[in-house]
Design an enzyme around this catalytic site. Sequence first.
Site, short mmCIF file in Angstrom:
data_model
loop_
_atom_site.label_atom_id
_atom_site.label_comp_id
_atom_site.label_asym_id
_atom_site.label_seq_id
_atom_site.Cartn_x
_atom_site.Cartn_y
_atom_site.Cartn_z
NE ARG A 240 82.23 -25.64 -3.06
CZ ARG A 240 82.92 -26.75 -3.28
NH1 ARG A 240 84.18 -26.82 -2.87
NH2 ARG A 240 82.37 -27.78 -3.88
CD GLU A 269 85.03 -21.47 -6.96
OE1 GLU A 269 85.10 -22.60 -7.45
OE2 GLU A 269 85.89 -21.00 -6.19
CG HIS A 296 87.25 -25.17 -7.03
ND1 HIS A 296 86.06 -24.64 -6.58
CD2 HIS A 296 87.37 -26.36 -6.41
CE1 HIS A 296 85.49 -25.49 -5.73
NE2 HIS A 296 86.27 -26.54 -5.62
#
Length: 320
Positions: A240, A269, A296
Amino acid sequence: MKPNLLVMDIKYCSDVTIKKLQFYFNLFPSTARTLPDLRNDLISTQATFLQCGLGIKIGKELLHDVENFQCVASPTTGLDHLDIDYLMARDIKVIHLGQLKDQIKEVFATAEVTWGLLLAISRNLVVAHQHVSKGLFDREVFLGLELQGRTLGVIGYGRLGKKVSEYGQAFGMNVKVTEIDEQKMIELPQGVERVELDRLLMESDVISIHLPLTNETLNYIDDKKIKKMKAGSILINTSRGEILDEAAASKALESGRLYGVGVDVLSGEVSENFDPLSSPLVLAANTGFNVVITPHIGGWAKNAVMKTRELVAEALIKSI
């Protein structure tokens, strides 16, 4: 009477999964990409169950007057897009992949992206491709790093950290790992050495982060830890964005302390007004430093996506 279920990105569910859900739920697809659109879908369908994605925060702003809402299911292991405190306060059940450890133990898509980022950084693959696409063909400017014989440091030795360690061994690297969970350290494979974090930072040529985002891991890899890293090392983060201090990593690139940085995640994000161009790492990449950033896509592989949605669907059915 069957409960109403709103499913985001239903096109990534298999026909078998959809049929299973339709047997137990009144199923409604959602193509929402913003919080207001998802909120409208929830209200218009009177859904009490939601299978969500990653891009929208599931919390008070979305659900504050959505009546009788019972359960949110997320096909992810990370929970930063879920306001857990708010959901718990409202007694809303949360289902996520982190609860299904046995079922996802053979899902390694994120580990594969981790290794792809490492190869892209160590061998300058992205800029080399861009070079050729411009009609040039000069290898002189793309002298890279061979991984054979170097040291890989893995922070977090869970499902993905173990697989990345295996990749490292397959590439002839020396592997060092650090992990706070003693159970994960039982019977380490030959060639994998457990070390304390400081030693891992100082001795590793490549450092790969595989930690969940918690209050304890927020900004875990900060300026102080980056300064302990071996000069000329490579840093990879597919966990993350908030685990890594992006500004500190960018400064280390500028000073030459880091050879390169590869990330599949960025801090913030899941925020509604997230702008990737505001990230220090994106700025560093656009300035010409050795940075590769992907949006991602770690778990975003067709077979993995369908498998994880199938698992979440089965958990949803059991929750009724």
